[in-house]
Design a protein around this motif. Structure first.
Motif, PDB file in Angstrom:
ATOM      1  N   THR A 144     -49.023   9.352  30.001  1.00 12.99           N
ATOM      2  CA  THR A 144     -47.895   9.445  28.998  1.00 12.99           C
ATOM      3  C   THR A 144     -47.591  10.902  28.812  1.00 12.99           C
ATOM      4  O   THR A 144     -46.485  11.311  28.944  1.00 12.99           O
ATOM      5  N   ASN A 145     -48.683  11.651  28.960  1.00 11.45           N
ATOM      6  CA  ASN A 145     -48.306  13.467  28.791  1.00 11.45           C
ATOM      7  C   ASN A 145     -47.246  13.645  30.088  1.00 11.45           C
ATOM      8  O   ASN A 145     -46.554  14.405  29.982  1.00 11.45           O
ATOM      9  N   LYS A 146     -47.575  13.016  31.272  1.00  7.21           N
ATOM     10  CA  LYS A 146     -47.161  13.345  32.539  1.00  7.21           C
ATOM     11  C   LYS A 146     -45.500  13.103  32.431  1.00  7.21           C
ATOM     12  O   LYS A 146     -44.424  13.599  32.838  1.00  7.21           O
ATOM     13  N   LEU A 147     -45.509  11.905  31.665  1.00  5.21           N
ATOM     14  CA  LEU A 147     -44.003  11.297  31.723  1.00  5.21           C
ATOM     15  C   LEU A 147     -43.359  12.104  30.678  1.00  5.21           C
ATOM     16  O   LEU A 147     -41.979  12.451  30.836  1.00  5.21           O
ATOM     17  N   PHE A 148     -43.754  12.583  29.683  1.00  3.04           N
ATOM     18  CA  PHE A 148     -43.116  13.566  28.673  1.00  3.04           C
ATOM     19  C   PHE A 148     -42.758  14.839  29.381  1.00  3.04           C
ATOM     20  O   PHE A 148     -41.646  15.280  29.212  1.00  3.04           O
ATOM     21  N   GLU A 149     -44.018  15.477  30.338  1.00  5.33           N
ATOM     22  CA  GLU A 149     -43.475  16.636  30.835  1.00  5.33           C
ATOM     23  C   GLU A 149     -42.381  16.389  31.863  1.00  5.33           C
ATOM     24  O   GLU A 149     -41.483  17.451  31.915  1.00  5.33           O
ATOM     25  N   THR A 150     -42.327  15.416  32.664  1.00  4.55           N
ATOM     26  CA  THR A 150     -41.388  15.030  33.444  1.00  4.55           C
ATOM     27  C   THR A 150     -39.804  14.960  32.906  1.00  4.55           C
ATOM     28  O   THR A 150     -38.779  15.741  33.429  1.00  4.55           O
TER      29      THR A 150
END
Length: 132
Positions: free
Chosen positions: A50-56
């Motif tokens: 989820t953190n990676k999706l927010f970052e993207t």
């Protein structure tokens, strides 16, 4: 002659916008892992995903905005106008990045609050009160 100054402006603005975006993103998402782990009750795989999706999404929004406002117009053919135009562009983009940072923090804190609410014990039934 004016085209040369505009190209110099682009050569300065694009790297600065990229650097600011990557710096803010790296700082935000490196430190937000703690919140994600708390929100997802220690389930590391889903928290990191989820953190990676927010970052993207953060990269896409901010780089898209930086490129959208790329147009540089100089009304006078001098370096003072170039510096003033660049300071306005970079300042506008910096303010936008700050707003986006706080929007993301809002979502992290909201998620943490929702996770706490779902962990809180539900109040039991209240016995009826009889008054004479």
């Amino acid at each position: 002659m004016e085209t040369t100054k505009i190209l110099i402006g682009y050569a300065i603005y694009v790297p600065v916008a990229l650097f600011l975006t990557f710096y803010v993103s790296r700082t935000l998402f490196r430190n937000s892992k703690v919140y994600m782990l708390d929100i997802f009750k220690g389930r590391e795989e889903i928290a990191l995903a989820t953190n990676k999706l927010f970052e993207t999404g953060f990269y896409l929004l901010n780089l898209g905005f930086a490129l959208m406002i790329l147009e540089l117009t100089l009304y006078k053919n001098d370096y003072q106008s170039l510096v003033e135009a660049l300071s306005y562009k970079i300042g506008t983009f910096s303010i936008y990045l700050g707003v986006m940072l706080f929007v993301n923090l809002y979502f992290f804190f909201r998620g943490k609050r929702k996770a706490k609410e779902s962990n809180a014990p539900k109040p039991g039934p209240v016995p009826p009160r009889f008054e004479a």
